[in-house]
Scaffold this motif. Sequence first.
Motif, PDB file in Angstrom:
ATOM      1  N   ASP A  23       0.852  -1.181   0.000  1.00 64.63           N
ATOM      2  CA  ASP A  23       0.000   0.000   0.000  1.00 64.63           C
ATOM      3  C   ASP A  23       0.888   1.232   0.000  1.00 64.63           C
ATOM      4  O   ASP A  23       2.112   1.116  -0.158  1.00 64.63           O
ATOM      5  N   ASP A  24       0.297   2.401   0.178  1.00 65.75           N
ATOM      6  CA  ASP A  24       1.092   3.642   0.141  1.00 65.75           C
ATOM      7  C   ASP A  24       1.315   4.227   1.532  1.00 65.75           C
ATOM      8  O   ASP A  24       1.540   5.420   1.683  1.00 65.75           O
ATOM      9  N   ASP A  25       1.286   3.349   2.550  1.00 67.79           N
ATOM     10  CA  ASP A  25       1.414   3.795   3.944  1.00 67.79           C
ATOM     11  C   ASP A  25       2.526   3.013   4.641  1.00 67.79           C
ATOM     12  O   ASP A  25       2.262   2.018   5.316  1.00 67.79           O
ATOM     13  N   THR A  26       3.765   3.455   4.486  1.00 67.00           N
ATOM     14  CA  THR A  26       4.895   2.719   5.060  1.00 67.00           C
ATOM     15  C   THR A  26       4.908   2.741   6.590  1.00 67.00           C
ATOM     16  O   THR A  26       5.490   1.861   7.215  1.00 67.00           O
ATOM     17  N   GLN A  27       4.258   3.742   7.189  1.00 62.52           N
ATOM     18  CA  GLN A  27       4.254   3.848   8.644  1.00 62.52           C
ATOM     19  C   GLN A  27       3.097   3.090   9.292  1.00 62.52           C
ATOM     20  O   GLN A  27       3.084   2.864  10.495  1.00 62.52           O
ATOM     21  N   GLY A  28       2.100   2.747   8.489  1.00 64.19           N
ATOM     22  CA  GLY A  28       0.949   2.032   9.041  1.00 64.19           C
ATOM     23  C   GLY A  28       0.048   2.900   9.877  1.00 64.19           C
ATOM     24  O   GLY A  28      -0.617   2.416  10.799  1.00 64.19           O
ATOM     25  N   THR A  29       0.011   4.185   9.575  1.00 68.07           N
ATOM     26  CA  THR A  29      -0.764   5.118  10.399  1.00 68.07           C
ATOM     27  C   THR A  29      -1.885   5.816   9.630  1.00 68.07           C
ATOM     28  O   THR A  29      -2.664   6.552  10.225  1.00 68.07           O
ATOM     29  N   ASN A  30      -1.951   5.596   8.319  1.00 67.01           N
ATOM     30  CA  ASN A  30      -2.928   6.300   7.490  1.00 67.01           C
ATOM     31  C   ASN A  30      -4.134   5.406   7.208  1.00 67.01           C
ATOM     32  O   ASN A  30      -4.060   4.476   6.416  1.00 67.01           O
ATOM     33  N   ALA A  31      -5.245   5.700   7.845  1.00 68.54           N
ATOM     34  CA  ALA A  31      -6.445   4.877   7.698  1.00 68.54           C
ATOM     35  C   ALA A  31      -7.027   4.972   6.293  1.00 68.54           C
ATOM     36  O   ALA A  31      -7.748   4.068   5.846  1.00 68.54           O
ATOM     37  N   SER A  32      -6.720   6.047   5.584  1.00 62.63           N
ATOM     38  CA  SER A  32      -7.267   6.235   4.230  1.00 62.63           C
ATOM     39  C   SER A  32      -6.262   5.845   3.148  1.00 62.63           C
ATOM     40  O   SER A  32      -6.317   6.338   2.030  1.00 62.63           O
ATOM     41  N   ARG A  33      -5.335   4.957   3.494  1.00 67.02           N
ATOM     42  CA  ARG A  33      -4.309   4.541   2.544  1.00 67.02           C
ATOM     43  C   ARG A  33      -4.915   3.807   1.348  1.00 67.02           C
ATOM     44  O   ARG A  33      -6.017   3.254   1.426  1.00 67.02           O
ATOM     45  N   THR A  34      -4.147   3.777   0.268  1.00 64.39           N
ATOM     46  CA  THR A  34      -4.549   3.030  -0.922  1.00 64.39           C
ATOM     47  C   THR A  34      -3.957   1.633  -0.835  1.00 64.39           C
ATOM     48  O   THR A  34      -2.732   1.469  -0.814  1.00 64.39           O
ATOM     49  N   ASN A  35      -4.813   0.638  -0.770  1.00 64.17           N
ATOM     50  CA  ASN A  35      -4.370  -0.750  -0.606  1.00 64.17           C
ATOM     51  C   ASN A  35      -4.179  -1.406  -1.973  1.00 64.17           C
ATOM     52  O   ASN A  35      -5.073  -2.073  -2.505  1.00 64.17           O
ATOM     53  N   TYR A  36      -2.989  -1.215  -2.535  1.00 65.11           N
ATOM     54  CA  TYR A  36      -2.712  -1.683  -3.887  1.00 65.11           C
ATOM     55  C   TYR A  36      -2.941  -3.181  -4.056  1.00 65.11           C
ATOM     56  O   TYR A  36      -3.591  -3.627  -5.010  1.00 65.11           O
ATOM     57  N   VAL A  37      -2.400  -3.968  -3.146  1.00 59.17           N
ATOM     58  CA  VAL A  37      -2.498  -5.421  -3.274  1.00 59.17           C
ATOM     59  C   VAL A  37      -3.937  -5.895  -3.111  1.00 59.17           C
ATOM     60  O   VAL A  37      -4.437  -6.703  -3.901  1.00 59.17           O
ATOM     61  N   GLN A  38      -4.612  -5.388  -2.084  1.00 58.85           N
ATOM     62  CA  GLN A  38      -6.013  -5.767  -1.885  1.00 58.85           C
ATOM     63  C   GLN A  38      -6.853  -5.429  -3.107  1.00 58.85           C
ATOM     64  O   GLN A  38      -7.673  -6.239  -3.565  1.00 58.85           O
ATOM     65  N   ASN A  39      -6.658  -4.237  -3.639  1.00 55.59           N
ATOM     66  CA  ASN A  39      -7.430  -3.816  -4.812  1.00 55.59           C
ATOM     67  C   ASN A  39      -7.165  -4.732  -6.011  1.00 55.59           C
ATOM     68  O   ASN A  39      -8.078  -5.077  -6.753  1.00 55.59           O
ATOM     69  N   ALA A  40      -5.891  -5.119  -6.168  1.00 53.36           N
ATOM     70  CA  ALA A  40      -5.521  -5.976  -7.299  1.00 53.36           C
ATOM     71  C   ALA A  40      -6.132  -7.365  -7.161  1.00 53.36           C
ATOM     72  O   ALA A  40      -6.677  -7.921  -8.128  1.00 53.36           O
TER      73      ALA A  40
END
Length: 203
Positions: free
Chosen positions: A158-175
Amino acid sequence: MKKLIVLCFVALASVAFKPAEPGYKVGDTATDFKLKNVNGKMVSLANYKSAKGFLVVFTCNHCPYAKAYETRIMELDKMYASKGYPVIAISPNDPVAEPADSFENMQKRATEKHYSFPYLIDETQDVTRAYGAKATPHVYLLQKTASGNVVKYVGAIDDDTQGTNASRTNYVQNAVNALLAGKQPEVTSTKAIGCTIKWKKSA
């Protein structure tokens, strides 16, 4: 005119003989492998007869990025293994260069965290080279087809390396969700952010 023709020929030659970048790209068919799991058994993709595909994740023990994504990798397996897309984790690093990534420490980590997926060691680093993994973590989403395991997504979880952004884009899940719905992923490639692979020193 002759000079122009020569320059054009040189330019074309440089393009024609430019070496290809190593590793799998989206659309490539990934070759199967056989690597040792933390339980001592050898694992290959062919072992998963009923799988629809795989989430091949290059990760490790020591890397802060890998640690930050560890829970999310575990969640991916819980979400998708039962739907036909299990996680296959591979530790790519040379344990001489990074002792924290030794096979024994991999076994400890997998036991402590109760991994529900295989955690394989790439002792020769041949699989890592074949895939072209550059960081930990680095994900390759494969879809099983009649012609083999086709790469459908490569890059970050995803685009959240810190694991703190609840609105992150989940690339793998989406794929994966797209493939399960019979569609192609909208985003097929992103940059994997993480620690560099620790390669063996050449003799």
